[in-house]
Design a protein around this motif. Structure first.
Motif, mmCIF file in Angstrom:
data_model
loop_
_atom_site.group_PDB
_atom_site.id
_atom_site.type_symbol
_atom_site.label_atom_id
_atom_site.label_comp_id
_atom_site.label_asym_id
_atom_site.label_seq_id
_atom_site.Cartn_x
_atom_site.Cartn_y
_atom_site.Cartn_z
ATOM 1 N N LYS A 56 46.258 46.061 80.059
ATOM 2 C CA LYS A 56 46.779 44.825 80.652
ATOM 3 C C LYS A 56 46.749 43.694 79.612
ATOM 4 N N GLU A 97 49.606 43.392 77.124
ATOM 5 C CA GLU A 97 50.824 42.739 77.617
ATOM 6 C C GLU A 97 50.726 41.217 77.556
ATOM 7 N N GLU A 98 49.503 40.710 77.557
ATOM 8 C CA GLU A 98 49.315 39.259 77.582
ATOM 9 C C GLU A 98 49.180 38.634 76.185
#
Lengths: 418, 314, 160
Positions: free
Chosen positions: A111, A114-115
């Motif tokens: 996750k 993606e940031e």
């Protein structure tokens, strides 16, 4: 010489652990308190980059995000140190590592990838090695894209071709291929007092140890590489992948860190086989003797040199095939492009050239109306032969015998064998 | 229509780093306090069989049973650098280093038996534990170093002795080409492989099978399909490698002609077993259907296109 | 979170799982049956092959909850205690193993094949393992080994 053990079909010593599922590959190791690492990789083939990890760092469970700023010496490479551990200002191929997220679980790490914000300012790229050789082509590194030229000169090439009754000129091309070992890259690193232990599948543990120590700027004896079961390599585990990332992460965080590449990441993370363009001109006389051969070989090494120099050298030395040719001229080049990097793969430059020289042999044999086996027997290396580099072959040269035995067996095994 | 054809390729392969680059293997042979022989060496078992082959060389050089050998190669802090598991160099280079270390250890054991016990024997096997206990906790250790002999080539002419030794391969292959689909099937193969001396014939056969499979993939299946620097075939659904159904049965011919500088005459074969496959397939395709495939892999699309060009008589 | 019961290698397990957990993750990460390998994560390579109720499955393509109430055999459950299964013995003897990463899956595919078809032809063996990729062995010695194992199993059956 009477031999007791040599020559016997002893059952492989690592076999029992492997058939029972007990053999330990790095992905099979789990440690208390361990963290998971994931690599952020370039999605552009050639670009200036700016990386912002602030947003990703705030995700609960993200422990640290490593970038080039964290690496004491941000370079590695088997021959030239032209790889960056993490790209600082510029990416040179798709898949170049930019950052390494360390988190409490794999999902959080994914996750966080993606940031991370990467601003790409795209640069003109070059993918064709022939175009890359042009002085005006975009530079992959801040120097000529031609990183190596090997030249071989034997006899008098012009005079040689004059003596030929048949000359064959062709161009051959090979593709970029992957090692596709079944075990994707995996590793786990941890601290043992002040020593960084990196447990990883590699072909050359002592070299990994050196590269890790250099990048972390710590003494060699403070790095230990453990090399458990390796799930195939074929050259693809010569250049390091995750070793420095893991070592740095565990050293900065103080907890064990594990990483496993997916198959798709494995494809972009390790080297490839050099695709080559091979222009050949080979001539023989009516009696079936090879007289002259000229070859120009261009190998695309992608964005990083890896073993390109040694590989294109090996291609050049093996360009004639196992045949005595009195007049030889070979030029072989290793060239940077913005393709994925190429490096060692089983055969190491000696795999590509037979695509050319063995077809040249058959074409010549057909034009001369000679059986291809007879043509090979006539010209092949024998005891006392001299290679194109002037090396005299003195012993253990059973090529003639091997050709004859294979021909004999083919006649037996293959229905309608010629 | 299905058409069959046969093709041959003969190739050579120079072992080692080459070109005068220091190509060094180091090994330690130790008589452990438990009476076993420990070989410490930084040579990786990648699946090729290094542990087994190198243990066989140690057992032979020491004159002990294979089961007495404990092979340790997994930890840089206790093993000496034996170079990379590549360039088909471990059997030849590291095999030599282990042979040297093992011979030294054997001689030392024979010396000790003679000096301390007045036993003059060539059979050390029965005395290993006795000698091992002599030094208390200190194990008897000997090292072996081997450097390959090559020279740097001249920069202008490329003349020199860049590799040593050379290994030869000759492969004969039969293919069946389906001219409607463009699919090439390899139906039979005869692989002749020079090995110097076979340390373990079965492991060599396994290398030939494996090299064949990789060469088959290289010749007619595999391409990462680069588009503007991006790998399009980055998974096994699109990057096709041979399955059990793609492989033919292979007649293997192991050719032994010992190389004096190799351990018991052995040469490396890990890479040589691959290189003759694809070109032999290409020559067999020509023999079957009369088209010269100058670019690999010979995918069905490429072959059909070439067959069409031939039909039109261009 | 969900609680499921399943049988692995003859033993009953009751475990907590996440809804999106794959069978391979349950086996490896939770229960540490690490003999089951992951080579591609999309059912193409067969390294993660296990036997579920007599059929081979790619454990990377099965969700853990789908294994509820099922009988699973992993490589750890193929032999009989310390004794090797005839397939494992034949793999060793025939030199069918190199890097070993595909081998657990291969052995299980071979077992499922021989359980159904005790005397397969070489071509049937090739078909039986065609879902298991191997990059080292070129498959031929694996085919030899399965052929030999079928003979071992026949002999075993005759002596019983």
């Amino acid at each position: 010489m009477k031999l007791e053990t040599v020559g016997k079909n002893i059952i492989r010593v690592d076999g029992l652990a492997k058939v029972t599922g007990k053999a330990t590959y790095p992905q099979d190791l789990y440690m208390d308190n361990m963290l998971y690492g994931k690599t952020l990789r370039s999605t552009k083939p050639h670009a200036n980059i700016k990386v912002d990890t602030k947003k990703a760092e705030k995700i609960p469970g993200v422990i640290k995000i490593l970038t080039y700023r964290d690496v004491p010496y941000n370079h590695h490479g088997v021959l030239f140190k032209d790889h960056e551990v993490f790209c600082a200002k510029k990416v040179r191929s798709i898949g170049d590592p930019i950052a390494f997220v360390v988190a409490t679980c794999e999902k959080t790490a994914t996750k966080a990838l993606e940031e991370i914000e990467v601003e790409y300012e795209e640069l003109e790229a070059v993918f064709d090695p022939i175009k890359a050789m042009d002085e005006k082509a975009p530079k992959v590194h801040d120097k000529s894209n031609i990183i190596y030229k090997y030249q071989l000169r034997r006899g008098d090439i012009e005079e040689g071709f004059k003596q030929c009754d048949v000359i064959v000129e062709e161009e051959y091309k090979t593709s970029m291929v992957d090692h596709a070992f079944l075990q994707p890259e995996a590793g786990i690193a941890y601290l043992e007092n002040d020593t960084v232990v990196v447990c990883v599948s590699t072909q050359y543990p002592h070299f990994d140890q050196l590269e890790i120590a250099e990048a972390l700027k710590i003494p060699l004896d403070k790095v230990k590489v453990i090399n458990p079961a390796v799930g195939g390599a074929f050259g693809g585990r010569e250049d390091i992948t995750m070793q420095i990332h893991l070592a740095l992460a565990t050293r900065l965080i103080g907890r064990p860190v594990k990483a496993i590449y997916t198959r798709q990441e494995s494809f972009v993370a390790h080297s490839k086989r050099h695709p080559m363009i091979m222009r050949y001109k080979t001539g023989a006389n009516r009696a079936g003797r090879l007289i002259a051969m000229e070859a120009t070989i261009v190998g695309d090494t992608g964005a990083y040199a890896s073993w390109a120099i040694n590989i294109l050298r090996k291609s050049g030395v093996h360009a004639t095939g196992p045949y005595e040719i009195p007049n030889v001229k070979v030029d072989s080049y290793a060239v940077y492009t913005n393709n994925p990097f190429a490096g060692a793969m089983r055969g190491f430059g000696a795999t590509q050239v037979p695509i050319a020289h063995e077809q040249q042999m058959d074409i010549l044999a057909e034009r001369l109306n000679i059986d291809p086996i007879r043509f090979r027997l006539e010209n092949c290396f024998k005891k006392g032969s001299t290679t194109a580099t002037g090396q005299i072959l003195e012993e253990s040269i059973p090529l003639e015998r091997t050709i004859k035995e294979v021909e004999k067996q083919m006649k037996k095994s293959v229905v309608g064998g010629v | 229509m299905k058409k069959r054809g046969i093709g041959y390729a003969s190739t050579f392969y120079g072992t080692g780093y080459g070109n005068g680059f220091p190509d060094i293997s180091r090994a330690i042979a130790e008589l452990g306090t438990d009476g076993n022989i420990y070989i410490y060496v930084g040579a990786t078992e990648v699946g090729q069989g290094a542990k087994t082959i190198l243990s066989q060389i140690a057992a032979e050089a020491l004159g002990v049973d294979f089961s007495s050998i404990v092979f340790i190669c997994e930890d840089t802090s206790i093993t000496p650098d034996a170079g990379t598991a590549a360039a088909s160099r471990q059997t030849y280079n590291t095999g030599n280093a282990i042979k040297l270390a093992s011979e030294k250890l054997r001689n030392e054991i024979i010396n000790i038996l003679e000096k301390r016990y007045g036993i003059s024997t060539e059979n050390i096997e029965d005395y290993l534990l006795q000698v091992a206990k002599l030094n208390g906790d200190e194990a008897l250790r000997m090292d072996g170093i081997f450097t390959a002999s090559t020279t740097e080539m001249d920069a202008e002419t490329g003349q020199g002795n860049p590799y040593y030794p050379y290994t030869f391969s000759v492969y004969g292959i039969e293919v069946e080409v389906d001219t409607t689909t463009g699919i090439v099937e390899v139906t039979k193969a005869v692989c002749g492989q020079d090995v110097g001396r076979a340390i373990n014939p079965k492991l060599i056969e396994g290398q030939i099978d494996g090299g064949f499979s990789m060469g088959l993939g290289y010749g007619i299946m595999e391409d990462i399909n680069l588009q503007s620097g991006r790998i399009k075939h980055d998974r096994f659904t699109s990057y096709l490698i041979p399955t059990a159904l793609d492989m033919p049965d292979i007649d293997k011919i192991i050719i032994e002609e010992p190389e004096a500088t190799g351990p018991y005459g052995a040469k490396g074969i890990g890479e040589p077993v691959l290189v003759a496959v694809a070109p032999a397939i290409l020559n067999a395709i020509y023999n079957a259907v009369g088209v010269r495939m100058k670019e690999i892999p010979v995918t069905p699309e490429r072959l059909l296109k070439a067959l069409k060009v031939k039909e039109r008589g261009v | 979170m969900k609680k499921i019961a399943l049988n692995i290698n003859g033993e009953e397990y009751v475990v907590d799982i996440n809804e999106d957990m794959r069978l391979i993750d349950l086996l490896r990460d939770k229960l540490h049956f690490t003999g089951t390998k992951e080579g591609c994560g999309e059912g193409e390579c067969g390294a993660c092959t296990v036997i579920m109720d007599g059929e081979t499955v790619n454990s990377c393509m099965v969700l853990a909850f789908q294994a509820e109430g099922r009988e699973i055999i992993t490589i750890e459950g193929v032999g009989n205690g310390e004794a090797l299964h005839p397939i494992q013995k034949a793999f060793l003897e025939e030199g069918a193993v190199q890097c070993g990463f595909c081998i657990p899956g291969m052995v299980l595919s071979a077992k499922a094949l021989l359980d159904k078809k005790p005397a397969p032809t070489r071509n049937e063996i090739r078909e039986g393992i065609s879902g298991n990729l191997c990059r080292c062995t070129g498959y031929n010695k694996i085919v030899d080994a399965i052929d030999k194992a079928s003979k071992y199993l026949k002999e075993e059956g005759e002596t019983k």
